[in-house]
Each structure stands twice: as structure tokens, then as C-alpha cells.
Enzyme design. Sequence first.
Site, short mmCIF file in Angstrom:
data_model
loop_
_atom_site.label_atom_id
_atom_site.label_comp_id
_atom_site.label_asym_id
_atom_site.label_seq_id
_atom_site.Cartn_x
_atom_site.Cartn_y
_atom_site.Cartn_z
N GLN A 81 35.02 -30.99 -41.52
CA GLN A 81 36.22 -31.76 -41.22
C GLN A 81 35.92 -33.25 -41.06
OE1 GLN A 81 37.61 -28.70 -37.99
NE2 GLN A 81 39.38 -29.92 -38.56
N HIS A 82 36.98 -34.03 -41.13
CA HIS A 82 37.03 -35.44 -40.71
C HIS A 82 36.36 -36.43 -41.65
CE1 HIS A 82 38.56 -34.04 -36.88
NE2 HIS A 82 37.41 -33.49 -36.53
N ASP A 239 36.54 -26.42 -42.02
CA ASP A 239 35.63 -25.30 -41.73
C ASP A 239 36.09 -24.45 -40.56
OD1 ASP A 239 35.08 -27.35 -39.91
OD2 ASP A 239 32.96 -27.49 -40.40
#
Length: 481
Positions: A81-82, A239
Site C-alpha cells: 500500500q501507499h 495487500d
Amino acid sequence: MSAAEGPLVVGVDSSTQSTKVLVVDAATGQVVASGQAPHTVSSGDGRESDPRQWWDALCEALHQCGEAAHEAAAVSIAGQQHGLVTLDAQGAPVRPALLWNDVRSAPQARRLVEELGGSKAWAERTGSVPGASFTVTKWAWLAEHEPEAARSTAAVRLPHDYLTQHLTGEGTTDRGDASGTGWWASTTEAYDEEILALVGLDPALLPRVVRPGEVAGTVRDSHDLPFSKGTLVAAGTGDNAAAALGLGLRPGTPVLSLGTSGTVYAVSRHRTADPSGTVAGFADARGDWLPLACTLNCTLAVDRVAALLGLDREAVEPGTSVTLLPYLDGERTPNLPNASGLLHGLRHDTTAGQLLQAAYDGAVHALLGALDLVLDQDADRTTPLLLIGGGARGTAWQQTVRRLSGRPVQIPEARELVALGAAAQAAGLLTGEDPAAVARRWRTADGPVLEAVDRDEATLNRISGVLSDAAPLLERGTRTP
């Protein structure tokens, strides 16, 4: 390859350090082929990776799967992520991707929180208070420190978006991963144009948000992957949302994931808005919500302590009064992005094994502290805590979580739950099922249950006390030079 009862699907887990691929029988959940290839991550002040490595790793892992991948009818990609992926007009990376554990944007995070009206305003609007992990802060950092790179950017993607786009040629994402950017509003389930204007990001640079169950596209023929042209491509997701799918989570069941980062989360029917910032009010990949707390330091930090001590990671010893806060990469929970590790209570008779146990205790402490905030008020506190991730197989991790949580702990036998969740999402495209129901049919959460033991309140209170007393020192570390 074993004979499959149903169509084959591919689930991909593109994590911080490697890409893993599973080819799964959609009817039974049997893994018929698998592959894995590594990535590299920069060291030093930042944490960056070249996105082209992710694509190369995906190609390598798929080729390891052989003919089974070619026979697959659908594919889904889950990713870390991110991360901020910036692409030029030709679709090539402008610069290496800024990863979730790159904390250089901590000053931008603090500024953005203030400019939008404070933590409460952010939580009510987006479901989360952005810290240095969030994509919006990374874009703000890039615009400030590398303005030429920002001006050269023609598309902004998350890691899983980048790989999905390589397959389909289309810029898409999903609500689960979009909710971790900081520019997707959970109140409206759409990009927030005021926040985008605040950081100078044109919404036209962002991918289309694909709805749960919707096909993101089909595999195009302009690459060398072992897929048939026209293979269905699912939306994919982040994820943690993929792992929730892979476990077939129902609301109220808590999960503690032990990986490079540590996370604790549960599916909820209710949108979360925690103004303290401890819990991120993420969306899940199905249409519900996934309140989640995350730490930056988990298995890698504890393994580093073990290496410094010259010990095997299982060589813990009981009886310690030492407190070790293993904030080797700064920390997100608590929000101390530039803090470092802290050791307190060292004595002449302290052993190396006790120091190692203190590292485990410190890593688990923050996650368990957030557990009650993650769960709905009416959640059953006797439900086993599902323990997943790379650390879940380790006895020291299992016993530390068990002792500090006071809950029964269940260890699912299924491995690679992120990739399995992606595979369940791909299977849902073919069968019309809820991907979580697919995973429950595959019985992915089955596994032994460790009975509850009395919660070690003394250790929890000691760690909390040291953390509180050390707050001025740790906070001082968050100031920029």
C-alpha cells in the site's frame, strides 16, 4: 500439473521485498503452481524501489509457474500500500517509487493536517489522519523537493495499479487501495478535489476506481507474459485488503499480521473515523470497511536485533525487566516517524535472550494497544486472533502475541494469504461469488488454535510507562534539522 476441477486463476502478491505468484484451482483452492522473485529497496534516508523491478519480478515469477499460468482465465494483483509511483507521458517511471516506509514526508504530513483543519477534519473526510506513510504526503514531499519530477509526471499510480496497467493498458485502482492515499474521501467514495488542490495534484493524473466485482480490463498482447490475450483482469487491491479476502473475513474477527510491517485489522460494516490517527479507516475490497492500525517495525526490526546479538530469532529467554522499543525505521503507531530504537532497564545480569524477548514485546505492544480501537464495540472479545504473515510461523512470535493479548490465537495453515486473496478476487470474476465467500469455500483460515493464557499486564504496563516517560526524547527525534 495436477488435474484441476475448475478454471485456473492467478493471484499476485507484489510486496516490499518480492513478488509471489500462485496459480489456483478456482473450484477447490488448490495451488497448482507458484513462483517468486525478489526486489531491492534503497537504504539510507529514503525507502525507494524502481517499479520496473516489480514488473520484471512478476514476469519471472509467472514464468516459474509454467503452462499453468498460460491456462489461467483470470488474474488479480495485490500490492504494497501507499507507494507513490510517478509515470511520464510514455508510461515510464519518472523516478523510483517512494514506498510506504519512507518517512521523509513527515513534515509535509504535519503541515497538511493543519492546512485542512486538523486531525478531526481529516478523519471525518477521508477516514484517516495522514502520516508519513500516506501517498498524499509523499506527493507533497515530491512537489517540494523535486519539483521537476512532479512537473514531468503524467500519471500517478499505486504499486498494484502500476502492474495492473502493464497488463491491461488501462489506469485503474480499487477502493481498498485508494483509501490509503489520503486523497480518496471515504464519505463520498470518490477523489477529494479540495485535498488534491491542496497538494497541487491534477485529478486527471489518477486512475479510475473500479467497483468491487467489476472487471478492470483484459490482458493485452503487447508483452511477453505467459497469459492468453483476453484473460480477465480483476481490480486488484492493497495487500492488507487482499489478505482479508484471502482469509474470508467476517466482521468482528481480528487479524494480526507479522511482516515487514505489523498490522492489526478487522472487517467492519461501519465507516471508521479515528481523529487520533491510530486507526486508519480504510475501505476493504468488497464494499465494507477495514479499520487498521499499522507499525513500521515488525519482523525485520526484531531480526535485526537478533543479528546484532548474534542469536537465532527463536533464542528468547523469559524473566526480563528490560524494555526495548524497536523503532529502527521511525514509527507509525505511535506516530514517531523519525524516532529511533530505545533500550531501557539494562542490568549486569540481563542476558542476550532477554534483550531479544524485549524486542518481540516492544514490537507487539503497539499493535495490541490498537486492537480494541480496530474492533467494533459489539465484537466478541473471545474470538481467536488470527495470526498471519511471515512471523506467524515463529514460536517466539506466537507465544509473545498469546501472552500479551490474553486471547486464543489461531494460525491459519494456508500460506501466502495476500496472493490467495487476489486469486479469490479473480475467481469471483468467473463465478459471480463474493471473493471472501470463495476463500471460505477454500477453507483458507483453518488452522490450529492456541488456547488463551492470562494476559501479561505487568509487561504491557511497563512498556506503556517507558513509552510515556520517553515521549519528550522520542518526539525530539521527529524534528527536522
